[in-house]
Motif scaffolding. Structure first.
Motif, short mmCIF file in Angstrom:
data_model
loop_
_atom_site.label_atom_id
_atom_site.label_comp_id
_atom_site.label_asym_id
_atom_site.label_seq_id
_atom_site.Cartn_x
_atom_site.Cartn_y
_atom_site.Cartn_z
N PRO A 31 52.65 31.32 34.26
CA PRO A 31 52.05 29.99 34.44
C PRO A 31 52.91 28.84 33.92
O PRO A 31 52.71 27.69 34.33
CB PRO A 31 50.73 30.10 33.65
N TRP A 32 53.84 29.14 33.03
CA TRP A 32 54.69 28.06 32.51
C TRP A 32 55.55 27.46 33.62
O TRP A 32 55.95 26.30 33.53
CB TRP A 32 55.57 28.57 31.37
N LYS A 33 55.83 28.24 34.66
CA LYS A 33 56.58 27.68 35.79
C LYS A 33 55.71 26.70 36.59
O LYS A 33 56.21 25.73 37.15
CB LYS A 33 57.08 28.81 36.69
N LEU A 34 54.40 26.99 36.67
CA LEU A 34 53.50 26.08 37.36
C LEU A 34 53.40 24.75 36.63
O LEU A 34 53.21 23.70 37.25
CB LEU A 34 52.10 26.70 37.48
N MET A 35 53.53 24.80 35.30
CA MET A 35 53.41 23.59 34.49
C MET A 35 54.74 22.87 34.30
O MET A 35 54.81 21.87 33.59
CB MET A 35 52.83 23.95 33.12
N SER A 36 55.80 23.36 34.93
CA SER A 36 57.12 22.76 34.73
C SER A 36 57.20 21.35 35.31
O SER A 36 58.02 20.54 34.90
CB SER A 36 58.21 23.64 35.35
N SER A 37 56.34 21.05 36.28
CA SER A 37 56.31 19.70 36.85
C SER A 37 54.89 19.39 37.30
O SER A 37 54.13 20.29 37.69
CB SER A 37 57.27 19.58 38.05
N SER A 38 54.54 18.12 37.25
CA SER A 38 53.19 17.72 37.67
C SER A 38 52.98 17.98 39.15
O SER A 38 51.89 18.38 39.58
CB SER A 38 52.96 16.24 37.34
N GLY A 39 54.02 17.77 39.95
CA GLY A 39 53.91 18.01 41.39
C GLY A 39 53.64 19.47 41.70
O GLY A 39 52.81 19.80 42.55
N GLY A 40 54.34 20.36 41.01
CA GLY A 40 54.14 21.79 41.23
C GLY A 40 52.76 22.24 40.81
O GLY A 40 52.13 23.07 41.49
N PHE A 41 52.25 21.66 39.72
CA PHE A 41 50.92 22.03 39.24
C PHE A 41 49.85 21.56 40.22
O PHE A 41 48.92 22.32 40.55
CB PHE A 41 50.68 21.43 37.86
#
Length: 259
Positions: free
Chosen positions: A124-134
């Motif tokens: 999940p840390w990859k999902l939170m790496s950018s606001s757009g990705g999240f």
């Protein structure tokens, strides 16, 4: 709310009455969510004045603070908030689902640990790496959950008229009304697929697996949850039309106590 709307029965089933769960949800969820949203907006706006740019990440905001005691207390609050939110919204439902796969072999604790392990594998840390990705992940997730909500609501309110057979809910008999065909409701599966299909072009484009979708499909994808709910509900009602008439003629669900 897409996840909590599906797994709220994991909590509301412990309510002593229908009124109790209605009052509990109405008093406990909307007001506090609105308050938390306001605090988030207010604090972020204040950081623009204090630091010259918006600081949306609470951890980054704490790095600007100079008082060790305030930082420690705030970090403890963040840890508690993360744990309680994840346990309520993201652990209980999958843990119960895993338990139901083998109730005699898997306890709720084991189901929770398996859920946590699967959560780590998702990274999940990859999902939170950018606001757009999240945000993109949330929209993609809602495109899959919306059709499920549509089927559940249509089945309970429109097809069955809010009447359930308590006995059949807990029965593995092939004559039970929830056995359908081989234990699977094919109409529900087809309705979920139908609800996902309109959002599929936008979903694939957002994941980089297809060419950019047109304006129409992009607009549909932006409202993926609502589109999925509507399409799956209409499809399910159409596929269950014969059963719907049967329930109406019988005055509800045959075979056991109703609720």
């Amino acid at each position: 709310w897409a996840t909590l709307s599906l797994n709220i029965p994991d909590f509301s089933r412990y309510a002593i009455s229908q009124r109790a769960q209605l009052v509990g949800q109405a008093a406990g969820l909307p007001p506090f969510m609105a308050l938390f949203s306001f605090i988030g907006l207010a604090v972020t706006s204040a950081t623009i004045v204090m630091y010259g740019s918006p600081v949306m990440d609470p951890v980054q905001l704490l790095s600007h603070m100079k008082q060790p005691a305030a930082v420690c207390i705030s970090l403890c609050g963040l840890v508690l908030a993360t744990l309680t939110t994840n346990i309520a919204a993201n652990v209980v439902a999958p843990a119960n689902a895993i338990v139901n796969l083998a109730p005699k072999a898997i306890s709720f604790t084991a189901g929770g640990l398996i859920t946590a392990s699967l959560g780590l594998l998702v990274m999940p840390w990859k999902l939170m790496s950018s606001s757009g990705g999240f945000v993109n992940w949330l929209v993609a997730y809602s495109a899959l959950l919306g059709p499920v909500v549509g089927v559940v609501m249509a089945d309970y309110y429109l097809v069955r008229g809010r009447k359930l057979s308590i006995d059949d809910l807990y029965s593995m008999e092939t004559t039970g009304q929830y056995w359908y065909k081989g234990g699977y409701n094919l109409a529900a599966m087809l309705a979920v697929v139908a609800g996902v299909l309109p959002c599929l072009p936008g979903l694939l484009a957002s994941l980089g697996l297809a060419a950019p979708a047109g304006l129409l499909f992009s607009a549909v994808y932006d409202c993926a949850w609502f589109v999925g709910v509507a399409v799956s509900a209409v499809t399910y009602c159409a596929l269950m039309q014969h059963s719907r008439r049967s329930y109406a003629e019988n005055g509800g669900a045959p075979g056991g106590a109703t609720a």
